[in-house]
Enzyme design. Sequence first.
Site, PDB file in Angstrom:
ATOM      1  N   SER A  13      41.023  42.344  47.666  1.00 56.52           N
ATOM      2  CA  SER A  13      41.307  43.727  48.063  1.00 56.52           C
ATOM      3  C   SER A  13      40.576  44.731  47.165  1.00 56.52           C
ATOM      4  O   SER A  13      40.187  45.807  47.630  1.00 56.52           O
ATOM      5  CB  SER A  13      42.816  43.999  48.088  1.00 56.52           C
ATOM      6  OG  SER A  13      43.347  44.046  46.789  1.00 56.52           O
ATOM      7  N   ASN A  14      40.368  44.393  45.902  1.00 56.73           N
ATOM      8  CA  ASN A  14      39.595  45.298  45.035  1.00 56.73           C
ATOM      9  C   ASN A  14      38.125  45.325  45.445  1.00 56.73           C
ATOM     10  O   ASN A  14      37.494  46.396  45.462  1.00 56.73           O
ATOM     11  CB  ASN A  14      39.742  44.892  43.564  1.00 56.73           C
ATOM     12  CG  ASN A  14      40.991  45.474  42.944  1.00 56.73           C
ATOM     13  OD1 ASN A  14      41.070  46.680  42.724  1.00 56.73           O
ATOM     14  ND2 ASN A  14      41.987  44.640  42.693  1.00 56.73           N
ATOM     15  N   ARG A  87      39.231  33.095  36.303  1.00 55.65           N
ATOM     16  CA  ARG A  87      38.735  32.120  35.330  1.00 55.65           C
ATOM     17  C   ARG A  87      38.246  32.851  34.088  1.00 55.65           C
ATOM     18  O   ARG A  87      37.828  34.013  34.172  1.00 55.65           O
ATOM     19  CB  ARG A  87      37.562  31.317  35.890  1.00 55.65           C
ATOM     20  CG  ARG A  87      37.813  30.704  37.243  1.00 55.65           C
ATOM     21  CD  ARG A  87      36.646  29.856  37.658  1.00 55.65           C
ATOM     22  NE  ARG A  87      36.589  28.644  36.860  1.00 55.65           N
ATOM     23  CZ  ARG A  87      37.363  27.584  37.096  1.00 55.65           C
ATOM     24  NH1 ARG A  87      38.210  27.586  38.088  1.00 55.65           N
ATOM     25  NH2 ARG A  87      37.277  26.524  36.336  1.00 55.65           N
ATOM     26  N   HIS A 105      42.347  44.656  35.347  1.00 57.80           N
ATOM     27  CA  HIS A 105      43.538  43.893  34.946  1.00 57.80           C
ATOM     28  C   HIS A 105      44.784  44.722  35.259  1.00 57.80           C
ATOM     29  O   HIS A 105      44.806  45.925  34.976  1.00 57.80           O
ATOM     30  CB  HIS A 105      43.459  43.571  33.450  1.00 57.80           C
ATOM     31  CG  HIS A 105      44.598  42.736  32.975  1.00 57.80           C
ATOM     32  ND1 HIS A 105      44.661  41.368  33.209  1.00 57.80           N
ATOM     33  CD2 HIS A 105      45.738  43.060  32.320  1.00 57.80           C
ATOM     34  CE1 HIS A 105      45.788  40.904  32.715  1.00 57.80           C
ATOM     35  NE2 HIS A 105      46.462  41.907  32.167  1.00 57.80           N
TER      36      HIS A 105
HETATM   37  C1  GAR Z   1      44.524  42.292  41.077  1.00 57.15           C
HETATM   38  O1  GAR Z   1      45.830  42.769  40.902  1.00 57.15           O
HETATM   39  C2  GAR Z   1      43.794  42.218  39.753  1.00 57.15           C
HETATM   40  O2  GAR Z   1      44.123  43.268  38.886  1.00 57.15           O
HETATM   41  C3  GAR Z   1      44.307  40.897  39.228  1.00 57.15           C
HETATM   42  O3  GAR Z   1      44.322  40.045  40.337  1.00 57.15           O
HETATM   43  C4  GAR Z   1      44.532  40.817  41.510  1.00 57.15           C
HETATM   44  C5  GAR Z   1      43.417  40.511  42.474  1.00 57.15           C
HETATM   45  O4  GAR Z   1      43.650  41.114  43.721  1.00 57.15           O
HETATM   46  N1  GAR Z   1      43.465  40.393  38.171  1.00 57.15           N
HETATM   47  C6  GAR Z   1      43.920  39.746  37.107  1.00 57.15           C
HETATM   48  O5  GAR Z   1      45.087  39.491  36.935  1.00 57.15           O
HETATM   49  C7  GAR Z   1      42.847  39.343  36.109  1.00 57.15           C
HETATM   50  N2  GAR Z   1      43.447  38.846  34.911  1.00 57.15           N
HETATM   51  P1  GAR Z   1      42.483  41.227  44.790  1.00 57.15           P
HETATM   52  O6  GAR Z   1      41.869  39.825  44.941  1.00 57.15           O
HETATM   53  O7  GAR Z   1      43.183  41.645  46.047  1.00 57.15           O
HETATM   54  O8  GAR Z   1      41.482  42.227  44.302  1.00 57.15           O
END
Ligand code: GAR
Length: 184
Positions: A13-14, A87, A105
């Site tokens: 989603s990001n 990872r 994060h």
């Molecule tokens: C997001 O909340 C991101 O901040 C987190 O994983 C999710 C990914 O969502 N990342 C971490 O925790 C990194 N340590 P997405 O795949 O929908 O973007």
Amino acid sequence: MKKFVVLASGRGSNFKAILNEIKNGGINGGIVAVISDHFDAKALEIARGADIEAIYGNPQSGEYNEWLLNLVRSYAPDYVLLAGYMRIVPKEFVAAFPQRIINIHPSLLPSFKGLHAQRQALAYGVKITGCTVHYVDEEMDTGEIIAQAAVAVKDGDTEETLSQRILEQEHRLYPAVVRMLSEK
Ligand code: GAR
């Protein structure tokens, strides 16, 4: 025009939020490839739908780290964007792209590093948490902070409700940072 490579493990989603910002003309550049360590990552599907190269690498292959480094190098990206990439990035990779690997994060670093940052925040009982976009260095979630957004923890919040409100901020913050980097 800046070139970005995205690394993503899941939902994407990001990545999608950044893609939308590019489509809306807000970013001076483009995403040249999305690479995932999960063959069924939604992020790969989104990339294919947007005509962006979508590449899966098997992290159990034994040569994953070298493969990934060579592959990303081959695109000569200005920035490598970690978007839910779950990872640890090896030292050699960090050394190859100094101050050019960006991560998001879901906490206000340096609080709640690592996995399940939202769950950690709830367990600790903080009243404010949020998200952080930062440069990646050799340690986990310690690199120089670029931008943060705060999110209030509400009474009765669950991991899901809190994660969702943080995610809304992530989708504003990450594209804004990429926009800023694209203008550097
Ligand atoms: C997001 O909340 C991101 O901040 C987190 O994983 C999710 C990914 O969502 N990342 C971490 O925790 C990194 N340590 P997405 O795949 O929908 O973007």
